[in-house]
Design a protein around this motif. Structure first.
Motif, PDB file in Angstrom:
ATOM      1  N   ALA A  20      14.346  62.218 102.231  1.00 20.35           N
ATOM      2  CA  ALA A  20      14.460  63.228 103.289  1.00 20.35           C
ATOM      3  C   ALA A  20      13.347  64.264 103.182  1.00 20.35           C
ATOM      4  O   ALA A  20      12.762  64.682 104.198  1.00 20.35           O
ATOM      5  CB  ALA A  20      15.828  63.912 103.207  1.00 20.35           C
ATOM      6  N   ASP A  24      10.268  64.948 105.880  1.00 23.73           N
ATOM      7  CA  ASP A  24       9.962  66.251 106.473  1.00 23.73           C
ATOM      8  C   ASP A  24       8.516  66.665 106.221  1.00 23.73           C
ATOM      9  O   ASP A  24       7.872  67.255 107.091  1.00 23.73           O
ATOM     10  CB  ASP A  24      10.917  67.314 105.927  1.00 23.73           C
ATOM     11  N   LYS A  27       6.481  64.737 108.694  1.00 29.66           N
ATOM     12  CA  LYS A  27       6.624  65.284 110.049  1.00 29.66           C
ATOM     13  C   LYS A  27       5.840  66.585 110.186  1.00 29.66           C
ATOM     14  O   LYS A  27       5.226  66.840 111.229  1.00 29.66           O
ATOM     15  CB  LYS A  27       8.104  65.498 110.373  1.00 29.66           C
ATOM     16  N   ALA A  28       5.850  67.402 109.127  1.00 33.16           N
ATOM     17  CA  ALA A  28       5.076  68.645 109.166  1.00 33.16           C
ATOM     18  C   ALA A  28       3.584  68.355 109.248  1.00 33.16           C
ATOM     19  O   ALA A  28       2.855  68.985 110.018  1.00 33.16           O
ATOM     20  CB  ALA A  28       5.386  69.490 107.933  1.00 33.16           C
ATOM     21  N   GLY A  58       8.163  59.498 108.965  1.00 31.72           N
ATOM     22  CA  GLY A  58       7.906  60.853 109.422  1.00 31.72           C
ATOM     23  C   GLY A  58       6.644  60.969 110.248  1.00 31.72           C
ATOM     24  O   GLY A  58       6.605  61.667 111.266  1.00 31.72           O
ATOM     25  N   LEU A 125       6.691  73.111 107.294  1.00 32.94           N
ATOM     26  CA  LEU A 125       7.753  72.436 106.556  1.00 32.94           C
ATOM     27  C   LEU A 125       8.929  73.369 106.294  1.00 32.94           C
ATOM     28  O   LEU A 125      10.090  73.027 106.576  1.00 32.94           O
ATOM     29  CB  LEU A 125       7.187  71.908 105.231  1.00 32.94           C
ATOM     30  N   GLU A 128      10.712  74.344 109.383  1.00 33.27           N
ATOM     31  CA  GLU A 128      11.204  73.191 110.150  1.00 33.27           C
ATOM     32  C   GLU A 128      10.713  73.250 111.593  1.00 33.27           C
ATOM     33  O   GLU A 128      11.439  72.912 112.543  1.00 33.27           O
ATOM     34  CB  GLU A 128      12.729  73.103 110.105  1.00 33.27           C
TER      35      GLU A 128
END
Length: 453
Positions: A20, A24, A27-28, A58, A125, A128
Motif C-alpha cells: 500500500a 501511494d 501514485k505521488a 500506482g 504523498l 494524499e
C-alpha cells in the motif's frame, strides 16, 4: 524530509514498506512528475516482486506506461533511464538486512532525484494529493528485455578494457547474492580478467552473508583471494552501487583508503571533490596536496549528487565524489554510484602501476576507523540520543561541525554522531591514526548516548 532519507526510503518490508505504501509513493510520483513512461527495476530481495507490482500499479493508475526491467543493479536502471530519457523507480534496500526493502526515485537523466524534487513528491504523498486518471487513460505495462546486457556493454566501453586485459588480473568477486551477481562476473570477464566468485547466486534471503559490504561480512572474500591467488577482491552491496576491496594478501581495504587512491588519480588543482561529513582524513590530505577544494554535505548519496549538480551549474569541475563506504561517483561517467565501474577504475590503477594492490594503497595507510550503532525504539528515544550528542559535543575539547549530526575534530582524530537516514539507529564514527584511539573516541561518544536511554 520525513519519508525520503539519505538514499531513498527504506524499512522492514510488509511492516513499514508495504504494498500500500509503495502504491501511494508511485501514485505521488506519477501525479507530481506527470511522466508518460516510467521504468521500474528491483534487486534480488524476497519482497522485490511484490513491491514492484505495487509500484507498477500506482504508476499506471496515475496514467504512466510502465517499463518493467526485472532484477538488475541500481546503476543499470539508472543507465537505462538516462539512455531512454525516462524516470525510474528502483525497489531496493541497498545494503540493509534481508528483511528490509525500499524505493529509490530516479530522474530521466539517470540521477537520483534532488532534495527539492523529493520534497515535492513527499508533499503529495503525505497530503494524499493525487487522483487516479479515468479508466481509459491508465498506463500500460510491458516487460523490457536486455537492460542488464546493455548496461554491461556500456561499462566495457566506458573503461580502458585493453589496458586492463593486458595486465592479466585475477579478480575475486563477492556480489553478496545481490543484483550484481547477474552483471559483474560477466563484466570483469569481458575486461579480460580471470574471475572467481563467492556468494554469486542471486538469492533474496542472502544466505552467504549480509548485504552490507563491511569487513565483518566479507571473510569469505578474504579467503577466496588467498586461495585463488587473486590480484584483488571486490565486494558489492545488495544493489551493486558500491565496491569494497581486498588486496592481494586477502586483507580488507578500508573504503576511505580506496576512495583516496581513486581520488588521487582524478584530482587536479582547482577541482572540487564532494564527500559527506564523515569523510576520511585521507581525502582531506589528498585535496590539500592536489590543490583541490573539498565540499562536505550531509551523509547520503542524495545529498552528494544534489551538490554535484549545483557545483556543475556554477561552472566547477567535479571529477570525483562519494563516501568511504564504497560509494564512489565519477561525474564524467555518470552522476551515480556504480560498484562495477568503481571496481574497474581500481583495476586501471593496478594496471597503470604494474604493482600489487597493497603497494598501490600503501600511501593511504595509517588510519583506523571504527563505527558503532546505537539503536532506539521510539521518536522520544531518538530525541534523547540527539540531545545527549549535543551535550557531549558542547563539552568536548574539539572543533564541532553540525552540518549533519555532531562531528568533533580533535586535530589528531575525529568522531561523529548522527542519525541514520535508513535505520532506527544513531551512528557513531571515529577515525584516528591508531585503532585504540579511534575505539576510545567512538566508545566514549556511544556510551554517552546509551546513558541517555
Amino acid at each position: 524530509m520525513k519519508v525520503f532519507g539519505s538514499s531513498g526510503t527504506r524499512g522492514v518490508a510488509n511492516e513499514e514498506v508495504t504494498p500500500a505504501f509503495a502504491l501511494d509513493v508511485a501514485k505521488a510520483v506519477g501525479s507530481v512528475r506527470e511522466e508518460d513512461r516510467v521504468a521500474v527495476g528491483r534487486d534480488t530481495r524476497r519482497t522485490g516482486r511484490m513491491l514492484a507490482n505495487a509500484v507498477a500499479s500506482g504508476l499506471a493508475a496515475a496514467g504512466a506506461d510502465v517499463e518493467r526491467l526485472g532484477v538488475l543493479p541500481t546503476p543499470a536502471l539508472q543507465a537505462y533511464a538516462a539512455d531512454e530519457g525516462v524516470p525510474a523507480i528502483m525497489v531496493t534496500a541497498s545494503h540493509n538486512p534481508p528483511e528490509y526493502n525500499g524505493l529509490k526515485l530516479v530522474g530521466p537523466d539517470g540521477v537520483e532525484l534532488s532534495v527539492d524534487a523529493l520534497e515535492a513528491v513527499e508533499e503529495a504523498l503525505l497530503g494524499e494529493s493525487f487522483e487516479p486518471v479515468p479508466w481509459d487513460e491508465t498506463g500500460a505495462d510491458r516487460a523490457v528485455e536486455g537492460a542488464r546486457d546493455r548496461y554491461v556493454d556500456a561499462l566495457v566501453e566506458a573503461v580502458d578494457a585493453s589496458r586492463i586485459a593486458e595486465a592479466g588480473l585475477t579478480v575475486a568477486l563477492d556480489p553478496g547474492h545481490g543484483a550484481g551477481a547477474l552483471t559483474s562476473p560477466d563484466f570483469y570477464r569481458e575486461l579480460g580478467c580471470r574471475v572467481v566468485t563467492t556468494n554469486a547466486q542471486p538469492d533474496g534471503h542472502f544466505p552467504g552473508r549480509e548485504p552490507e559490504p563491511v569487513e565483518a561480512n566479507l571473510a569469505d572474500l578474504g579467503r577466496l583471494v588467498r586461495a585463488s591467488d587473486a590480484d584483488v577482491g571486490i565486494a558489492h552491496d545488495g544493489d551493486a552501487d558500491r565496491a569494497i576491496f581486498y588486496d592481494e594478501t586477502g586483507s580488507f581495504v578500508p573504503g576511505g583508503a580506496s576512495f583516496a587512491a581513486l581520488a588521487d588519480a582524478e584530482l587536479s588543482e582547482g577541482d572540487v571533490a564532494v564527500s559527506a561529513v564523515n569523510v576520511s582524513q585521507r581525502l582531506v590530505d589528498i585535496c590539500e596536496s592536489r590543490g583541490a577544494e573539498l565540499e562536505l554535505t550531509p551523509i547520503g548519496s542524495t545529498q552528494i549528487m544534489t551538490r554535484i549538480r549545483q557545483l556543475h551549474a556554477e561552472g566547477h569541475s567535479v571529477p570525483v565524489a562519494g563516501e568511504g563506504n564504497g560509494g564512489v561517483i565519477f561525474p564524467a561517467y555518470r552522476i551515480t554510484r556504480d560498484g562495477a565501474y568503481t571496481g574497474a577504475r581500481f583495476l586501471e590503477l593496478l594496471a597503470d602501476a604494474d604493482a600489487p594492490a597493497s603497494e598501490v594503497l600503501a600511501p593511504y595507510d595509517g588510519y583506523a576507523n571504527v563505527r558503532v550503532n546505537v539503536g532506539y525504539g521510539s521518536d522520544a528515544e531518538r530525541e534523547a540520543l540527539l540531545a545527549a550528542a549535543e551535550e557531549y559535543a558542547a563539552a568536548a575539547d574539539a572543533d564541532v561541525t553540525t552540518i549533519d549530526g555532531y562531528r568533533l575534530d580533535y586535530g589528531d582524530a575525529w568522531a561523529l554522531a548522527r542519525p541514520s537516514g535508513t535505520e532506527p539507529v544513531v551512528r557513531v564514527y571515529a577515525e584516528a591514526h591508531d585503532e585504540a584511539r579511534a575505539r576510545e573516541l567512538a566508545d566514549g561518544f556511544a556510551d554517552a548516548l546509551r546513558a541517555a536511554l
